[in-house]
Design a protein around this motif. Sequence first.
Motif, PDB file in Angstrom:
ATOM      1  N   THR A   1       0.805  -1.147   0.069  1.00 37.24           N
ATOM      2  CA  THR A   1      -0.164  -0.084   0.058  1.00 37.24           C
ATOM      3  C   THR A   1       0.693   1.121   0.022  1.00 37.24           C
ATOM      4  O   THR A   1       0.428   2.103  -0.624  1.00 37.24           O
ATOM      5  CB  THR A   1      -0.825   0.092   1.249  1.00 37.24           C
ATOM      6  OG1 THR A   1      -1.958  -1.179   1.154  1.00 37.24           O
ATOM      7  CG2 THR A   1      -1.724   1.175   1.287  1.00 37.24           C
ATOM      8  N   TYR A   2       1.846   1.162   0.811  1.00 35.98           N
ATOM      9  CA  TYR A   2       2.719   2.468   1.045  1.00 35.98           C
ATOM     10  C   TYR A   2       3.459   2.637  -0.675  1.00 35.98           C
ATOM     11  O   TYR A   2       3.637   3.806  -1.083  1.00 35.98           O
ATOM     12  CB  TYR A   2       3.549   2.148   1.799  1.00 35.98           C
ATOM     13  CG  TYR A   2       4.725   3.470   2.117  1.00 35.98           C
ATOM     14  CD1 TYR A   2       4.669   4.811   2.433  1.00 35.98           C
ATOM     15  CD2 TYR A   2       6.072   3.480   1.731  1.00 35.98           C
ATOM     16  CE1 TYR A   2       5.388   5.705   2.524  1.00 35.98           C
ATOM     17  CE2 TYR A   2       6.880   4.383   1.491  1.00 35.98           C
ATOM     18  CZ  TYR A   2       6.648   5.535   2.111  1.00 35.98           C
ATOM     19  OH  TYR A   2       7.132   6.481   2.245  1.00 35.98           O
ATOM     20  N   ILE A   3       4.059   1.263  -0.816  1.00 33.68           N
ATOM     21  CA  ILE A   3       4.497   1.695  -2.458  1.00 33.68           C
ATOM     22  C   ILE A   3       3.809   2.225  -3.369  1.00 33.68           C
ATOM     23  O   ILE A   3       4.037   3.082  -4.232  1.00 33.68           O
ATOM     24  CB  ILE A   3       5.276   0.399  -2.699  1.00 33.68           C
ATOM     25  CG1 ILE A   3       6.216  -0.093  -1.809  1.00 33.68           C
ATOM     26  CG2 ILE A   3       5.732   0.307  -4.340  1.00 33.68           C
ATOM     27  CD1 ILE A   3       6.796  -1.617  -1.961  1.00 33.68           C
ATOM     28  N   ILE A   4       2.519   1.614  -3.500  1.00 31.84           N
ATOM     29  CA  ILE A   4       1.714   2.002  -4.648  1.00 31.84           C
ATOM     30  C   ILE A   4       1.110   3.399  -4.409  1.00 31.84           C
ATOM     31  O   ILE A   4       1.310   4.236  -5.260  1.00 31.84           O
ATOM     32  CB  ILE A   4       0.474   0.959  -4.821  1.00 31.84           C
ATOM     33  CG1 ILE A   4       0.932  -0.301  -5.075  1.00 31.84           C
ATOM     34  CG2 ILE A   4      -0.611   1.643  -5.574  1.00 31.84           C
ATOM     35  CD1 ILE A   4       0.020  -1.341  -5.258  1.00 31.84           C
ATOM     36  N   SER A   5       0.940   3.956  -3.136  1.00 33.63           N
ATOM     37  CA  SER A   5       0.589   5.110  -2.768  1.00 33.63           C
ATOM     38  C   SER A   5       1.656   6.175  -3.207  1.00 33.63           C
ATOM     39  O   SER A   5       1.533   7.457  -3.866  1.00 33.63           O
ATOM     40  CB  SER A   5       0.085   5.488  -1.539  1.00 33.63           C
ATOM     41  OG  SER A   5       0.944   5.309  -0.533  1.00 33.63           O
ATOM     42  N   SER A   6       2.883   5.852  -2.740  1.00 32.32           N
ATOM     43  CA  SER A   6       3.973   6.734  -2.802  1.00 32.32           C
ATOM     44  C   SER A   6       4.275   7.017  -4.371  1.00 32.32           C
ATOM     45  O   SER A   6       4.474   8.102  -4.868  1.00 32.32           O
ATOM     46  CB  SER A   6       5.188   6.416  -2.161  1.00 32.32           C
ATOM     47  OG  SER A   6       5.012   6.259  -0.945  1.00 32.32           O
ATOM     48  N   ALA A   7       4.406   5.917  -5.167  1.00 31.29           N
ATOM     49  CA  ALA A   7       4.622   6.033  -6.535  1.00 31.29           C
ATOM     50  C   ALA A   7       3.614   6.669  -7.156  1.00 31.29           C
ATOM     51  O   ALA A   7       3.768   7.546  -8.191  1.00 31.29           O
ATOM     52  CB  ALA A   7       4.901   4.378  -7.228  1.00 31.29           C
ATOM     53  N   THR A   8       2.285   6.459  -6.969  1.00 32.34           N
ATOM     54  CA  THR A   8       1.024   7.220  -7.356  1.00 32.34           C
ATOM     55  C   THR A   8       1.147   8.765  -7.334  1.00 32.34           C
ATOM     56  O   THR A   8       0.965   9.558  -8.212  1.00 32.34           O
ATOM     57  CB  THR A   8      -0.361   6.542  -7.318  1.00 32.34           C
ATOM     58  OG1 THR A   8      -0.131   4.974  -7.557  1.00 32.34           O
ATOM     59  CG2 THR A   8      -1.498   7.185  -7.867  1.00 32.34           C
ATOM     60  N   ASP A   9       1.409   9.032  -5.998  1.00 28.24           N
ATOM     61  CA  ASP A   9       1.276  10.342  -5.603  1.00 28.24           C
ATOM     62  C   ASP A   9       2.502  11.169  -6.400  1.00 28.24           C
ATOM     63  O   ASP A   9       2.171  12.360  -6.254  1.00 28.24           O
ATOM     64  CB  ASP A   9       1.316  10.601  -3.987  1.00 28.24           C
ATOM     65  CG  ASP A   9       0.090   9.839  -3.393  1.00 28.24           C
ATOM     66  OD1 ASP A   9      -0.791   9.851  -3.964  1.00 28.24           O
ATOM     67  OD2 ASP A   9       0.247   9.750  -2.187  1.00 28.24           O
ATOM     68  N   LEU A  10       3.739  10.666  -6.379  1.00 31.30           N
ATOM     69  CA  LEU A  10       4.593  11.114  -7.088  1.00 31.30           C
ATOM     70  C   LEU A  10       4.782  11.238  -8.386  1.00 31.30           C
ATOM     71  O   LEU A  10       5.769  12.089  -8.784  1.00 31.30           O
ATOM     72  CB  LEU A  10       5.933  10.908  -6.184  1.00 31.30           C
ATOM     73  CG  LEU A  10       6.040  11.101  -4.725  1.00 31.30           C
ATOM     74  CD1 LEU A  10       7.241  10.271  -4.089  1.00 31.30           C
ATOM     75  CD2 LEU A  10       6.064  12.750  -4.389  1.00 31.30           C
ATOM     76  N   CYS A  11       4.015  10.700  -9.140  1.00 29.66           N
ATOM     77  CA  CYS A  11       4.181  10.635 -10.644  1.00 29.66           C
ATOM     78  C   CYS A  11       3.387  11.688 -11.388  1.00 29.66           C
ATOM     79  O   CYS A  11       2.305  12.044 -10.955  1.00 29.66           O
ATOM     80  CB  CYS A  11       3.799   9.138 -11.174  1.00 29.66           C
ATOM     81  SG  CYS A  11       2.267   8.831 -11.351  1.00 29.66           S
ATOM     82  N   ASN A  12       3.966  12.186 -12.385  1.00 23.85           N
ATOM     83  CA  ASN A  12       3.297  13.018 -12.982  1.00 23.85           C
ATOM     84  C   ASN A  12       2.008  12.351 -13.901  1.00 23.85           C
ATOM     85  O   ASN A  12       2.036  11.182 -13.883  1.00 23.85           O
ATOM     86  CB  ASN A  12       4.114  13.816 -14.091  1.00 23.85           C
ATOM     87  CG  ASN A  12       5.391  14.400 -13.503  1.00 23.85           C
ATOM     88  OD1 ASN A  12       4.883  15.109 -12.191  1.00 23.85           O
ATOM     89  ND2 ASN A  12       6.433  14.405 -14.030  1.00 23.85           N
ATOM     90  N   GLU A  13       1.205  13.285 -14.350  1.00 27.71           N
ATOM     91  CA  GLU A  13      -0.101  12.707 -14.884  1.00 27.71           C
ATOM     92  C   GLU A  13       0.264  11.860 -16.396  1.00 27.71           C
ATOM     93  O   GLU A  13      -0.165  10.785 -16.592  1.00 27.71           O
ATOM     94  CB  GLU A  13      -1.106  13.867 -15.527  1.00 27.71           C
ATOM     95  CG  GLU A  13      -1.760  14.567 -14.229  1.00 27.71           C
ATOM     96  CD  GLU A  13      -2.626  15.974 -14.556  1.00 27.71           C
ATOM     97  OE1 GLU A  13      -2.709  15.903 -15.968  1.00 27.71           O
ATOM     98  OE2 GLU A  13      -2.704  16.703 -13.806  1.00 27.71           O
ATOM     99  N   ASP A  14       1.030  12.139 -17.086  1.00 19.91           N
ATOM    100  CA  ASP A  14       1.491  11.465 -18.193  1.00 19.91           C
ATOM    101  C   ASP A  14       2.481  10.173 -17.928  1.00 19.91           C
ATOM    102  O   ASP A  14       2.714   9.647 -18.857  1.00 19.91           O
ATOM    103  CB  ASP A  14       2.040  12.530 -19.215  1.00 19.91           C
ATOM    104  CG  ASP A  14       3.307  13.002 -18.828  1.00 19.91           C
ATOM    105  OD1 ASP A  14       3.554  13.237 -17.531  1.00 19.91           O
ATOM    106  OD2 ASP A  14       4.087  13.409 -19.683  1.00 19.91           O
ATOM    107  N   GLU A  15       2.661  10.059 -16.714  1.00 22.81           N
ATOM    108  CA  GLU A  15       3.889   8.726 -16.162  1.00 22.81           C
ATOM    109  C   GLU A  15       2.961   7.802 -15.531  1.00 22.81           C
ATOM    110  O   GLU A  15       1.971   7.959 -15.043  1.00 22.81           O
ATOM    111  CB  GLU A  15       4.712   9.531 -15.121  1.00 22.81           C
ATOM    112  CG  GLU A  15       5.563  10.421 -15.966  1.00 22.81           C
ATOM    113  CD  GLU A  15       6.609  10.945 -14.707  1.00 22.81           C
ATOM    114  OE1 GLU A  15       7.763  11.244 -14.989  1.00 22.81           O
ATOM    115  OE2 GLU A  15       6.301  11.024 -13.317  1.00 22.81           O
TER     116      GLU A  15
END
Length: 162
Positions: free
Chosen positions: A68-82
């Motif tokens: 959950t932490y991994i997915i939320s961190s990656a999702t929160d920090l990626c740009n819209e087109d990434e």
Amino acid sequence: MDLTNRELRSLVLSFDPSFSRLENIVEGLNNGIEHLYGSELCIDWYGTMDEKHECETIYRLAVLAFETYIISSATDLCNEDESPEQFYDLLQDVILILALSDYVTSKTDRYKQVFEKYDLDVTNYPIYNGIKILNKNRDLIQISKILKSWRNQIVYIQYKVD
């Protein structure tokens, strides 16, 4: 007033509510492990309890919290087109945790390739042994800190300072 990348990076590095939640979960799981060893395994006079079997249940919860932490961190920090998946390859531990999570939830069988790489056998406590690969002492707090460091690496990638 717009914030500079340096200010944004500093803000994102200092504010991580997902990590605070992860720390609380890991603390509870560590308490559960201590209780298990203190109350159950220490009085197992007949040797009928299997440490790996007993701990694996707790470690399954830890793996799901890490995922959950991994997915939320990656999702929160990626740009819209990434795609957030691009950050998973930054750390092999992340790949292993996601494979362990995939195994726990039985979403797909993608975990098999990673299990082969780490010589994890589904018939021999893969979660327990996977946690041991992540940290030889099975210290969930240290694994959390590794994930926090991974998130910080993403922050430095996303908020470059010229």
